[in-house]
Design a protein around this motif. Structure first.
Motif, PDB file in Angstrom:
ATOM      1  N   GLU A 135       0.837  -1.201   0.000  1.00  0.00           N
ATOM      2  CA  GLU A 135       0.000   0.000   0.000  1.00  0.00           C
ATOM      3  C   GLU A 135       0.867   1.244   0.000  1.00  0.00           C
ATOM      4  O   GLU A 135       1.901   1.288   0.674  1.00  0.00           O
ATOM      5  N   VAL A 136       0.447   2.260  -0.765  1.00  0.00           N
ATOM      6  CA  VAL A 136       1.108   3.562  -0.689  1.00  0.00           C
ATOM      7  C   VAL A 136       0.073   4.578  -0.197  1.00  0.00           C
ATOM      8  O   VAL A 136      -1.120   4.430  -0.460  1.00  0.00           O
ATOM      9  N   PRO A 137       0.529   5.600   0.535  1.00  0.00           N
ATOM     10  CA  PRO A 137      -0.399   6.648   0.950  1.00  0.00           C
ATOM     11  C   PRO A 137      -0.953   7.342  -0.295  1.00  0.00           C
ATOM     12  O   PRO A 137      -0.217   7.577  -1.249  1.00  0.00           O
ATOM     13  N   ARG A 138      -2.248   7.653  -0.291  1.00  0.00           N
ATOM     14  CA  ARG A 138      -2.824   8.257  -1.490  1.00  0.00           C
ATOM     15  C   ARG A 138      -3.693   9.446  -1.154  1.00  0.00           C
ATOM     16  O   ARG A 138      -4.273   9.526  -0.080  1.00  0.00           O
ATOM     17  N   ASP A 139      -3.775  10.351  -2.128  1.00  0.00           N
ATOM     18  CA  ASP A 139      -4.626  11.520  -2.003  1.00  0.00           C
ATOM     19  C   ASP A 139      -5.562  11.558  -3.210  1.00  0.00           C
ATOM     20  O   ASP A 139      -5.401  10.788  -4.157  1.00  0.00           O
ATOM     21  N   LEU A 140      -6.517  12.474  -3.197  1.00  0.00           N
ATOM     22  CA  LEU A 140      -7.536  12.501  -4.246  1.00  0.00           C
ATOM     23  C   LEU A 140      -6.969  12.710  -5.647  1.00  0.00           C
ATOM     24  O   LEU A 140      -7.472  12.166  -6.620  1.00  0.00           O
ATOM     25  N   HIS A 141      -5.900  13.509  -5.753  1.00  0.00           N
ATOM     26  CA  HIS A 141      -5.364  13.821  -7.082  1.00  0.00           C
ATOM     27  C   HIS A 141      -4.456  12.706  -7.636  1.00  0.00           C
ATOM     28  O   HIS A 141      -4.076  12.729  -8.791  1.00  0.00           O
ATOM     29  N   ASP A 142      -4.087  11.739  -6.807  1.00  0.00           N
ATOM     30  CA  ASP A 142      -3.165  10.685  -7.236  1.00  0.00           C
ATOM     31  C   ASP A 142      -3.826   9.795  -8.288  1.00  0.00           C
ATOM     32  O   ASP A 142      -4.978   9.390  -8.141  1.00  0.00           O
ATOM     33  N   GLN A 143      -3.074   9.489  -9.336  1.00  0.00           N
ATOM     34  CA  GLN A 143      -3.601   8.725 -10.465  1.00  0.00           C
ATOM     35  C   GLN A 143      -3.041   7.302 -10.462  1.00  0.00           C
ATOM     36  O   GLN A 143      -1.842   7.109 -10.274  1.00  0.00           O
ATOM     37  N   PRO A 144      -3.898   6.308 -10.701  1.00  0.00           N
ATOM     38  CA  PRO A 144      -3.422   4.922 -10.747  1.00  0.00           C
ATOM     39  C   PRO A 144      -2.701   4.615 -12.058  1.00  0.00           C
ATOM     40  O   PRO A 144      -2.882   5.321 -13.058  1.00  0.00           O
ATOM     41  N   VAL A 145      -1.926   3.565 -12.039  1.00  0.00           N
ATOM     42  CA  VAL A 145      -1.287   3.074 -13.266  1.00  0.00           C
ATOM     43  C   VAL A 145      -1.861   1.695 -13.594  1.00  0.00           C
ATOM     44  O   VAL A 145      -2.438   1.029 -12.746  1.00  0.00           O
ATOM     45  N   THR A 146      -1.694   1.303 -14.845  1.00  0.00           N
ATOM     46  CA  THR A 146      -2.187   0.005 -15.300  1.00  0.00           C
ATOM     47  C   THR A 146      -1.360  -1.132 -14.703  1.00  0.00           C
ATOM     48  O   THR A 146      -1.879  -2.198 -14.389  1.00  0.00           O
ATOM     49  N   GLY A 147      -0.052  -0.890 -14.585  1.00  0.00           N
ATOM     50  CA  GLY A 147       0.831  -1.935 -14.088  1.00  0.00           C
ATOM     51  C   GLY A 147       2.221  -1.410 -13.823  1.00  0.00           C
ATOM     52  O   GLY A 147       2.475  -0.203 -13.913  1.00  0.00           O
ATOM     53  N   VAL A 148       3.104  -2.331 -13.469  1.00  0.00           N
ATOM     54  CA  VAL A 148       4.492  -1.969 -13.206  1.00  0.00           C
ATOM     55  C   VAL A 148       5.426  -2.833 -14.054  1.00  0.00           C
ATOM     56  O   VAL A 148       5.109  -3.979 -14.389  1.00  0.00           O
ATOM     57  N   VAL A 149       6.562  -2.246 -14.356  1.00  0.00           N
ATOM     58  CA  VAL A 149       7.666  -2.957 -14.988  1.00  0.00           C
ATOM     59  C   VAL A 149       8.825  -2.904 -14.010  1.00  0.00           C
ATOM     60  O   VAL A 149       9.210  -1.822 -13.553  1.00  0.00           O
ATOM     61  N   THR A 150       9.343  -4.073 -13.657  1.00  0.00           N
ATOM     62  CA  THR A 150      10.514  -4.162 -12.785  1.00  0.00           C
ATOM     63  C   THR A 150      11.619  -4.863 -13.585  1.00  0.00           C
ATOM     64  O   THR A 150      11.380  -5.342 -14.689  1.00  0.00           O
ATOM     65  N   PRO A 151      12.809  -4.966 -13.023  1.00  0.00           N
ATOM     66  CA  PRO A 151      13.871  -5.671 -13.743  1.00  0.00           C
ATOM     67  C   PRO A 151      13.580  -7.147 -14.000  1.00  0.00           C
ATOM     68  O   PRO A 151      14.211  -7.753 -14.867  1.00  0.00           O
ATOM     69  N   THR A 152      12.614  -7.729 -13.287  1.00  0.00           N
ATOM     70  CA  THR A 152      12.368  -9.172 -13.455  1.00  0.00           C
ATOM     71  C   THR A 152      10.979  -9.527 -13.963  1.00  0.00           C
ATOM     72  O   THR A 152      10.732 -10.666 -14.337  1.00  0.00           O
ATOM     73  N   ARG A 153      10.046  -8.563 -13.971  1.00  0.00           N
ATOM     74  CA  ARG A 153       8.683  -8.924 -14.380  1.00  0.00           C
ATOM     75  C   ARG A 153       7.867  -7.695 -14.757  1.00  0.00           C
ATOM     76  O   ARG A 153       8.221  -6.566 -14.414  1.00  0.00           O
ATOM     77  N   THR A 154       6.766  -7.965 -15.444  1.00  0.00           N
ATOM     78  CA  THR A 154       5.769  -6.945 -15.755  1.00  0.00           C
ATOM     79  C   THR A 154       4.461  -7.425 -15.143  1.00  0.00           C
ATOM     80  O   THR A 154       4.047  -8.555 -15.371  1.00  0.00           O
ATOM     81  N   VAL A 155       3.849  -6.571 -14.342  1.00  0.00           N
ATOM     82  CA  VAL A 155       2.649  -6.967 -13.602  1.00  0.00           C
ATOM     83  C   VAL A 155       1.506  -6.015 -13.932  1.00  0.00           C
ATOM     84  O   VAL A 155       1.654  -4.797 -13.805  1.00  0.00           O
ATOM     85  N   VAL A 156       0.373  -6.567 -14.374  1.00  0.00           N
ATOM     86  CA  VAL A 156      -0.828  -5.763 -14.585  1.00  0.00           C
ATOM     87  C   VAL A 156      -1.553  -5.656 -13.253  1.00  0.00           C
ATOM     88  O   VAL A 156      -1.816  -6.661 -12.601  1.00  0.00           O
ATOM     89  N   LEU A 157      -1.873  -4.421 -12.842  1.00  0.00           N
ATOM     90  CA  LEU A 157      -2.464  -4.198 -11.515  1.00  0.00           C
ATOM     91  C   LEU A 157      -3.890  -3.675 -11.562  1.00  0.00           C
ATOM     92  O   LEU A 157      -4.682  -3.936 -10.684  1.00  0.00           O
ATOM     93  N   ALA A 158      -4.204  -2.887 -12.579  1.00  0.00           N
ATOM     94  CA  ALA A 158      -5.529  -2.267 -12.647  1.00  0.00           C
ATOM     95  C   ALA A 158      -5.923  -2.126 -14.109  1.00  0.00           C
ATOM     96  O   ALA A 158      -5.054  -1.917 -14.958  1.00  0.00           O
ATOM     97  N   PRO A 159      -7.212  -2.219 -14.401  1.00  0.00           N
ATOM     98  CA  PRO A 159      -7.630  -2.015 -15.797  1.00  0.00           C
ATOM     99  C   PRO A 159      -7.321  -0.577 -16.192  1.00  0.00           C
ATOM    100  O   PRO A 159      -7.496   0.340 -15.384  1.00  0.00           O
ATOM    101  N   HIS A 160      -6.800  -0.376 -17.395  1.00  0.00           N
ATOM    102  CA  HIS A 160      -6.494   1.022 -17.744  1.00  0.00           C
ATOM    103  C   HIS A 160      -7.763   1.736 -18.162  1.00  0.00           C
ATOM    104  O   HIS A 160      -8.706   1.147 -18.631  1.00  0.00           O
ATOM    105  N   ARG A 161      -7.736   3.035 -17.902  1.00  0.00           N
ATOM    106  CA  ARG A 161      -8.909   3.883 -18.164  1.00  0.00           C
ATOM    107  C   ARG A 161      -9.004   4.197 -19.640  1.00  0.00           C
ATOM    108  O   ARG A 161      -8.000   4.346 -20.313  1.00  0.00           O
ATOM    109  N   ARG A 162     -10.194   4.334 -20.133  1.00  0.00           N
ATOM    110  CA  ARG A 162     -10.396   4.726 -21.541  1.00  0.00           C
ATOM    111  C   ARG A 162     -10.905   6.130 -21.600  1.00  0.00           C
ATOM    112  O   ARG A 162     -11.654   6.566 -20.768  1.00  0.00           O
TER     113      ARG A 162
END
Length: 198
Positions: A171-198
């Motif tokens: 978990e990260v601390p969040r505020d109203l203006h903070d925007q989500p991302v679809t996923g993360v890319v790390t040196p070892t993997r790519t992870v989808v975390l949330a459906p991207h917005r259209r």
């Protein structure tokens, strides 16, 4: 932003910044190679012909080789340039182009500057982050540039944040203006975390 959220963000950023500074050069080189392989695969899976990315600072997971190679393969890459008003301008990446220091000491490209609207045409956004949690909430470095950019896009393509493996957190601390991302890319993997917005 409440004081509690602001304080929690500051404390987490300080901890993450310190961890990044303690990485060895060998670990950074290995991370950059891993990130490039993951980003290459992501671009291919999305079928992206135009993307935005960023030029990594020395302590960030490296993106420079990925950007240069993507351009050589004919992909249009937009790189951000910070503005004093909190918005991002964009420059089309050129592997032979110069790099300068931006407003906050981060590497930025030199070239013909395009307006903040230029990013509306990309197929994929690759953004920096301090950390991302399992719901896709991104913790940036506190200046709000990417939150403003993502929040203003009418048709936002998939957005992936580049972090080290240990920076995908519960978990990260969040505020109203903070925007989500679809996923993360790390040196070892790519992870989808949330459906991207259209």
């Amino acid at each position: 932003m409440t004081d509690g959220i602001a304080d929690a963000k500051r404390a987490l950023r300080a901890e993450l910044r310190e961890r990044r500074q303690q990485r060895s050069d060998a670990a950074r080189t290995a991370a950059a190679e891993g990130v490039k392989a993951q980003l290459d695969a992501l671009v291919a899976s999305v079928g992206a012909r135009s993307i935005s990315c960023f030029l990594s600072a020395p302590t960030e997971p490296g993106t420079h080789e990925f950007v240069a190679d993507a351009v050589r393969r004919g992909i249009r890459v937009l790189l951000p340039v910070t503005r004093a008003d909190g918005l991002l301008d964009w420059v089309v990446a050129d592997p032979d182009g110069d790099i300068t220091e931006g407003l906050f000491g981060m590497p930025e490209p030199v070239g013909e500057v395009l307006s903040p609207l230029a990013v509306n045409d990309v197929d994929l956004l690759i953004v920096p982050a301090a950390a991302v949690d399992g719901t896709g909430m991104r913790l940036g470095w506190g200046r709000g540039y990417f939150d403003k950019t993502l929040g203003s896009m009418e048709h936002c393509p998939p957005v992936y944040a580049v972090v080290f493996d240990s920076e995908l957190v519960d978990e990260v601390p969040r505020d109203l203006h903070d925007q989500p991302v679809t996923g993360v890319v790390t040196p070892t993997r790519t992870v989808v975390l949330a459906p991207h917005r259209r």
